[in-house]
Structure formats: C-alpha cells, structure tokens
Design a protein around this motif. Structure first.
Motif, PDB file in Angstrom:
ATOM      1  N   HIS A 597      28.416   3.698  67.753  1.00 45.12           N
ATOM      2  CA  HIS A 597      28.571   3.362  69.177  1.00 45.12           C
ATOM      3  C   HIS A 597      27.795   4.252  70.135  1.00 45.12           C
ATOM      4  N   THR A 598      27.210   5.349  69.655  1.00 46.94           N
ATOM      5  CA  THR A 598      26.447   6.226  70.545  1.00 46.94           C
ATOM      6  C   THR A 598      25.396   7.004  69.752  1.00 46.94           C
ATOM      7  N   ASP A 599      24.317   7.384  70.430  1.00 40.09           N
ATOM      8  CA  ASP A 599      23.254   8.165  69.774  1.00 40.09           C
ATOM      9  C   ASP A 599      23.528   9.661  69.845  1.00 40.09           C
ATOM     10  N   LYS A 600      24.451  10.057  70.746  1.00 41.75           N
ATOM     11  CA  LYS A 600      24.744  11.487  70.929  1.00 41.75           C
ATOM     12  C   LYS A 600      26.209  11.752  70.619  1.00 41.75           C
ATOM     13  N   TYR A 601      26.449  12.685  69.723  1.00 37.52           N
ATOM     14  CA  TYR A 601      27.831  13.034  69.387  1.00 37.52           C
ATOM     15  C   TYR A 601      27.885  14.438  68.791  1.00 37.52           C
ATOM     16  N   ILE A 602      29.097  14.994  68.760  1.00 36.96           N
ATOM     17  CA  ILE A 602      29.323  16.359  68.284  1.00 36.96           C
ATOM     18  C   ILE A 602      30.267  16.283  67.091  1.00 36.96           C
ATOM     19  N   ILE A 603      29.844  16.800  65.961  1.00 33.83           N
ATOM     20  CA  ILE A 603      30.682  16.757  64.752  1.00 33.83           C
ATOM     21  C   ILE A 603      31.526  18.032  64.693  1.00 33.83           C
ATOM     22  N   ILE A 604      32.851  17.847  64.458  1.00 36.73           N
ATOM     23  CA  ILE A 604      33.773  18.996  64.397  1.00 36.73           C
ATOM     24  C   ILE A 604      34.607  18.940  63.117  1.00 36.73           C
ATOM     25  N   ARG A 605      35.162  20.100  62.760  1.00 37.89           N
ATOM     26  CA  ARG A 605      36.077  20.179  61.614  1.00 37.89           C
ATOM     27  C   ARG A 605      37.062  21.321  61.874  1.00 37.89           C
ATOM     28  N   PRO A 606      38.099  21.485  61.043  1.00 36.06           N
ATOM     29  CA  PRO A 606      39.026  22.602  61.251  1.00 36.06           C
ATOM     30  C   PRO A 606      38.279  23.936  61.214  1.00 36.06           C
ATOM     31  N   GLY A 607      38.677  24.868  62.063  1.00 39.03           N
ATOM     32  CA  GLY A 607      37.986  26.160  62.131  1.00 39.03           C
ATOM     33  C   GLY A 607      38.819  27.196  62.854  1.00 39.03           C
ATOM     34  N   ARG A 608      38.151  28.312  63.233  1.00 39.46           N
ATOM     35  CA  ARG A 608      38.886  29.425  63.851  1.00 39.46           C
ATOM     36  C   ARG A 608      38.818  29.443  65.381  1.00 39.46           C
ATOM     37  N   MET A 609      37.946  28.624  65.948  1.00 36.77           N
ATOM     38  CA  MET A 609      37.806  28.639  67.407  1.00 36.77           C
ATOM     39  C   MET A 609      39.032  27.999  68.062  1.00 36.77           C
ATOM     40  N   LYS A 610      39.598  28.686  69.066  1.00 34.62           N
ATOM     41  CA  LYS A 610      40.751  28.137  69.769  1.00 34.62           C
ATOM     42  C   LYS A 610      40.408  26.769  70.346  1.00 34.62           C
ATOM     43  N   LYS A 611      41.394  25.892  70.340  1.00 34.90           N
ATOM     44  CA  LYS A 611      41.158  24.533  70.820  1.00 34.90           C
ATOM     45  C   LYS A 611      40.653  24.542  72.271  1.00 34.90           C
ATOM     46  N   SER A 612      41.211  25.435  73.105  1.00 31.09           N
ATOM     47  CA  SER A 612      40.811  25.510  74.516  1.00 31.09           C
ATOM     48  C   SER A 612      39.332  25.885  74.646  1.00 31.09           C
ATOM     49  N   GLU A 613      38.862  26.797  73.769  1.00 29.76           N
ATOM     50  CA  GLU A 613      37.451  27.203  73.799  1.00 29.76           C
ATOM     51  C   GLU A 613      36.553  26.088  73.273  1.00 29.76           C
ATOM     52  N   LEU A 614      37.023  25.410  72.228  1.00 32.22           N
ATOM     53  CA  LEU A 614      36.277  24.297  71.655  1.00 32.22           C
ATOM     54  C   LEU A 614      36.084  23.191  72.699  1.00 32.22           C
ATOM     55  N   VAL A 615      37.144  22.908  73.431  1.00 31.51           N
ATOM     56  CA  VAL A 615      37.105  21.890  74.485  1.00 31.51           C
ATOM     57  C   VAL A 615      36.068  22.261  75.546  1.00 31.51           C
ATOM     58  N   LYS A 616      36.053  23.523  75.966  1.00 31.40           N
ATOM     59  CA  LYS A 616      35.097  23.984  76.986  1.00 31.40           C
ATOM     60  C   LYS A 616      33.655  23.817  76.493  1.00 31.40           C
ATOM     61  N   LYS A 617      33.419  24.148  75.222  1.00 30.32           N
ATOM     62  CA  LYS A 617      32.069  24.018  74.647  1.00 30.32           C
ATOM     63  C   LYS A 617      31.622  22.555  74.629  1.00 30.32           C
ATOM     64  N   ILE A 618      32.551  21.688  74.218  1.00 30.46           N
ATOM     65  CA  ILE A 618      32.229  20.253  74.158  1.00 30.46           C
ATOM     66  C   ILE A 618      31.961  19.724  75.569  1.00 30.46           C
ATOM     67  N   ALA A 619      32.787  20.147  76.537  1.00 34.24           N
ATOM     68  CA  ALA A 619      32.624  19.709  77.938  1.00 34.24           C
ATOM     69  C   ALA A 619      31.253  20.110  78.478  1.00 34.24           C
ATOM     70  N   LYS A 620      30.788  21.323  78.114  1.00 30.17           N
ATOM     71  CA  LYS A 620      29.469  21.794  78.567  1.00 30.17           C
ATOM     72  C   LYS A 620      28.335  20.969  77.962  1.00 30.17           C
ATOM     73  N   ILE A 621      28.501  20.597  76.694  1.00 29.48           N
ATOM     74  CA  ILE A 621      27.481  19.755  76.035  1.00 29.48           C
ATOM     75  C   ILE A 621      27.436  18.386  76.711  1.00 29.48           C
ATOM     76  N   PHE A 622      28.622  17.836  76.989  1.00 32.18           N
ATOM     77  CA  PHE A 622      28.691  16.547  77.685  1.00 32.18           C
ATOM     78  C   PHE A 622      28.011  16.626  79.056  1.00 32.18           C
ATOM     79  N   GLU A 623      28.256  17.740  79.751  1.00 27.74           N
ATOM     80  CA  GLU A 623      27.689  17.929  81.086  1.00 27.74           C
ATOM     81  C   GLU A 623      26.157  17.958  81.007  1.00 27.74           C
TER      82      GLU A 623
END
Length: 650
Positions: A597-623
């Motif tokens: 459905h899209t040409d741009k996406y971010i692949i994620i998996r379980p890890g050590r980064m806090k969810k709040s930090e992960l969300v901020k990183k994804i939001a910046k990529i989207f921006e």
C-alpha cells in the motif's frame, strides 16, 4: 466578558466529564495557575483535561507548551497520580469545587476567587497544593486536614419549603437574594426572574407566596433545562459561554456546540491564545509605546524649532525692511536714555503713552538692565538693544534663527531615528506573531470506526481488526465479528482477538498476515520474543460459554473445535502512511501489507528502545516525508512495549 465558570456551569461540565471516569492518567503538566492532565480513555485515546485555579475545568485541545523545567508541584502530582485511574469526578454541594478521585488520592480544584488545586490522601490530609494559604476557618498546608469552605444552599435540590423560608426572610432585592443565598450568580438569577416575569429590584420579603412559587418553578425549569452548549457574541466578540440557552441573551448571535467542553474550550482557548500573543510581544509593545511617546515629544520640538527659526528670520528681515525708521529710533531713544537716565526715560515713555505719543505707544517694554526696548513693528514684537547698531540687532535674530535651524536638523534626525526604531520593533512584533505560539490547538481529525482498535489493511485489501485491552477485545468479537469473517489468536496469554473482516473470501496471504499481526501485537513483543505461534478459526467456534465450573472474564472467549495452526511466526511489523477510504492514515501491520500500500515504510521489531523514543523517531521520519502525525496516534497503533527500527524503506 466572562472570565470564570459559575456553579451552574460546573454542574453541567461535571455531568459531562463523568464520561472520563475509568481513564488512565498518563502525564500531568503545571504552568502558573493551570494544570493539564493528559488522560488515556479506552477506545478513544488521548484526552486533555485543563484545570485553571479560580476559573475553569474542561477538556481542551489548546495545548500550551510545557515549561522546560517541571515545577516541584508537577513532579509531586506525577509521582502520586501517574498511571492511576480517574475513578470519579464530582461537584461539591453545587459549589465551585470539583473533586477528582484518582487512585488512592483526591485532587481538589477550587474554582472560586483566586482558586487553588490541592492533593489530599484517603484520610483527607493535604499532601501538597498549588499555593499554601491560611484563612480564618481553614489552612491549606501539608499535613493539615483539608476543610471545605462553609456549604451554601443548592438550588437544584432545595425544597419549596426551604426556598420560601430562605428567600422570604430577606430585605434585599430578589435578584441579590437568589444570586447570593442560592449560589447561582447574577446571570442565572436574572434569567429566572425574566422567565418568571418579576421585576428584579423588588424586595424579596415583599413578594407574595404565589410570586415566590413562580420563581421557584422557573428556577427548577432553568436548572433542568436540556443541555445546549453555546457561545454568545456581541459585535462578533464572544461575551459568554453557557451550557444551556438563556432567554436573557435572546437576539444575540450564538454558536452552538455538541458538548459543553467544546464550547468552553473554544471560548477560553481563544482567550489563552490572545493572552499568549500579548505575553510574547509584551516587552516589544511596551518599548514601542515608550518610543511613540518620544516621537510625539520630538514632533512638538520640531514644530517649536520651526516656529523659532521662522519668527527670528522674519524679525531680522523686518528690521532691515524698516532700516531708516529703526536706525533713527535707535539713535533718538539712546540719546534720550543717556540724557534722562533709564529710570526717568522709562517714566517719560509711560507718560508719553498716556498723552497719545505715537512713538511712545509703539514701545511695549523698557528693560534698563539690558538697555533694550521692545517695540511693535508691523504687528510683531521686536526687542532692540540701544547700545547696538541696527546691523547688530538684526544679526541677533539671524543668529537665533541659525541656532533654531541647527536644533531643528538635530530634532529631525532624532525623529527619523526614533521612527526607524519603531518600524524595526513593529517588524520584530510581526515576526514574533508569525512564529508558532506556545499555545497551539490540537487539530484532531475524526477517526474511522476501526481506529479505536488495532488494525491494518492486508496486502490483498482486507480490513483486519484486533482488541487493545479487555474492553475492546470484547467489542471486537461481540459487535464486529460476523459469520463471513475469520478469527485469529496468538498462542500466548495477553494476545488480542483478531478478526479478518469478510475473511472467508481472503487468501492464505491475508490469513498469514493476520496471524503474524496477532503474535506481534501480543505480550510476546513486550517480552522481547522474536517468534510465536498462532491459529485461525471460524467465528462459529468462538463463544463466551465457559467449560463447566469455570468463568470467563471480560475480554475472554473460548474456541471450540479444530484450530488451524501457524508456527514460528516472526514478530516483525512495519509502519507507514497508507491511503484508505479517501484518507491518508498511519498504519502499523505486517511488512508485506505495508509494502502493498505504500512505497515508504519503517520496519520495526522488539528491542530495547523505549516506546516513547521509538514513536518520536518514527514521527520525525514521517515529518521528513511530509506527513505530520501526532505522537499519541502513533502510540496507539504500535505494539505494546519497547522496540527498534530495523530498516527505513523510502
């Protein structure tokens, strides 16, 4: 213009805010007299409750930038209340006091006078407050028992007998008797009397029982009016915000809202934004005002110097224009003063005036000290020094004109400099006003029905939904699963119930993706597991009927019959912006689903980064990709627990 809520307003808003009961306290912010409680409401997501001491309480979308350094009161409230549930919210005795029971503690919002916000424990002992105060009958300090102000009558619950007894004994105007004795404020007292058809200035104790009965009935009518939130405008300026429609404002322009919170938010939010604008440019505006005062003073000085220059130039020219007359006059007057002496000379001039001597009448003043006389020449007063030649006298005025001209040039330059400074400040003010405000309105788009759940669109185009908690799990199965769907579940405790809408038409790829979604959105992600098993079944196999002797709690279901297993499913998801039903939506689902459905996406998996930090990183990529996505919306769609970015595809 209304500045704070009345007891009546608080009655209506508290009834409305009861829908928040059960919400989880996410975070608390404090700035000045305001606290903002960020709540998470099951199935609805983020809600921001604003409490301004002495003024208001309601949900808000006008979010003020949090102070960089949280106050000690902020930290204390977060310590005691974060993560707890808002168990109840109540108004105290129709007073401007609201109690919010959060976990084992109660937050008390005093919305009268200066107001206060106080945290007490289960024994009603004060833990902390926005401000510490001492009154005649109560103390707001830690370790003191919290005492409520003296209670007043409640117009909603008061009986006819008590109303009659209370009002008929008062020797004041009926409007004051209602407003004060029944804690309703002037506006509602006026509204009741307007509906009752009784003059507000009449003495309460002079009213008949029949008139009092009419007032009582109209009072009950007002306080049981159907909710019709509105903002009242006069000349396009908001002047009041109300939970019901009042006859008092008949003929005024009004804007109606679905909820009272929305009306209050629009009304007070605009005030907050205007205050923020004024606050941001306050110093610049003050500097501009000071410069404008200087500019006005300089304008007056310029006019003065222009006048001095012109007048002195004209007098110098006038002396030369009357050269012979002035020269002879100087000689004759000097001779007379020398012969008679200055005192006698002055005396003779006065006598000559009385006798009608034309030369004497021309002289307006004699100054023995400076050996000068002031004459009137062609309507202008000209001071002539008798010990100086006509040229020297004229030069005195020309010199004064030159000095005035020099000062005028300096004043004009100073004026230009001041004007330039004002223009520079105006430019700075304009630039400040263009900058993003510290208060901004959260523009919440209307979400689609499935966004209250976990969801994604499969690579084959099927909508897949899953529960987020016990409540939404129950809703997914009971309300949204039909016989045409397919049911999926991970083989792990704490997994969502997942439904493929119209799933019986779906291919193996969609079923695989739905099962992978089920394991990825389960507790396995939080536990850091990289693969897990899941199964799918027919909706008819899923039931609330428990085995004999057992009980199924909220969100729990039994699956009977054959289960179609899928083993070793990877916990890996992707996040991107997809277009669905005419809108661009942030979606989190299996990688293949995003890829379709899209040409741009971010692949994620379980890890050590806090969810709040992960969300901020994804939001910046989207921006960076040109999409502004609210971090709270991202928090809602990502799996539970920490994670990491594996790959960014663009």
């Amino acid at each position: 213009m209304k500045q704070e809520m009345s007891s009546v307003d608080i009655k209506y808003i508290v009834e409305e805010l009861k829908s928040l009961e059960g919400a989880r306290v996410d975070k608390i912010y404090h700035d000045g007299d305001q606290i903002r409680i960020k709540l998470h409401v099951t199935g609805e997501g983020r809600k921001d409750l604003i409490i301004e001491a002495g003024k208001r309480i309601h949900l808000t979308t006008y979010i003020k930038e949090a102070p960089q350094q949280p106050s000690s009161f902020t930290m204390l409230l977060r310590k005691y209340l974060s993560g707890s549930r808002l168990e109840s919210i109540d108004q105290h005795d129709f007073d401007r006091i609201v109690k919010l029971k959060i976990g084992d503690y109660t937050l008390i919002a005093e919305l009268f006078r200066k107001g206060n916000i106080i945290l007490v424990d289960k024994d009603n002992i004060i833990i902390s407050a926005m401000r510490y105060e001492e009154f005649k009958d109560r103390v707001i300090r830690p370790k003191h028992k919290y005492k409520l102000p003296p209670a007043r009558e409640n117009p909603v619950d008061i009986s006819w007998e008590r109303f009659k007894e209370l009002i008929s004994s008062q020797e004041v105007e009926i409007v004051r008797a209602l407003a004060r004795s029944l804690n309703m404020g002037g506006l509602y007292a006026e509204e009741i009397l307007l509906r009752a058809g009784i003059e507000k200035t009449r003495k309460a104790n002079e009213l008949s029982e029949e008139e009092l009965k009419t007032i009582f009935e109209k009072m009950k009518e007002v306080f049981n009016s159907p909710k019709k939130p509105n903002i009242v405008y006069k000349d396009d300026t908001p002047i009041d915000v109300l939970p019901i429609e009042l006859k008092w404002y008949e003929g005024y322009e009004k804007k109606f809202f679905e909820t009272f919170s929305e009306a209050l938010d629009e009304y007070f939010g605009r005030i907050t934004i205007e205050s923020a604008k004024l606050e941001r440019t306050k110093k610049l505006q003050e500097k501009k005002k000071g410069l404008e005062i200087t500019l006005k003073r300089q304008e007056e000085m310029i006019k003065g110097f222009e006048k001095q220059m012109q007048e002195n130039q004209e007098i110098g020219d006038l002396i030369y224009a009357n050269f012979t007359f002035v020269e002879n006059l100087l000689k004759e007057l000097l001779k007379a003063a020398g012969k008679l002496g200055w005192e006698e000379f002055k005396k003779r001039i006065e006598e000559g005036k009385k006798a009608g001597n034309k030369v004497a009448q021309m002289i307006k003043n004699v100054d023995p000290k400076e050996k000068a006389v002031t004459i009137e020449l062609e309507g202008k007063k000209v001071k002539l020094y008798l010990n100086k030649s006509i040229g020297e006298n004229a030069e005195i005025y020309y010199e004064k004109a030159k000095k005035a001209k020099h000062k005028l040039e300096g004043a004009r330059k100073a004026y230009e400099d001041t004007l330039k400074k004002i223009q520079e400040i105006e430019k700075l003010i304009e630039e400040e006003e263009k900058k993003e405000l510290s208060v901004k309105k959260l523009e919440k788009r209307k979400k689609k029905w499935f966004e209250k759940f976990r969801w994604f669109i499969s690579s084959e185009g099927f909508l897949v939904i899953g529960g987020k908690d016990a409540t939404t799990n129950e809703i997914v199965v009971k309300r949204h699963m039909t016989e045409n769907d397919l049911y999926c579940h991970a083989d792990i405790y704490g997994a969502p119930h997942v439904v493929i809408k119209d799933g019986k038409k779906a291919g193996e790829k969609t079923i695989f993706e739905a099962c992978q979604f089920a394991v990825s959105m389960s507790r396995a992600w939080k536990d850091g597991i990289y693969s897990a098993d899941a199964y799918w079944a027919d909706p008819s196999q899923v039931t609330k009927k428990a085995p004999s002797g057992e009980y199924l709690g909220k969100g729990a279901f039994m699956v009977y019959g054959k289960r179609n297993w899928m083993h070793g499913l990877p916990l890996k998801l992707a996040v991107g912006i997809v277009e669905y039903e005419g809108e661009k939506l942030p979606m989190c689902g299996p990688v293949d689903a995003l890829k379709a459905h899209t040409d741009k996406y971010i692949i994620i998996r379980p890890g050590r980064m806090k969810k709040s930090e992960l969300v901020k990183k994804i939001a910046k990529i989207f921006e960076k990709w040109g999409y502004k996505v609210d971090v709270d919306d991202l928090m809602q769609i990502l799996p539970p627990g920490n994670g990491e970015i594996v790959e960014v595809v663009e």
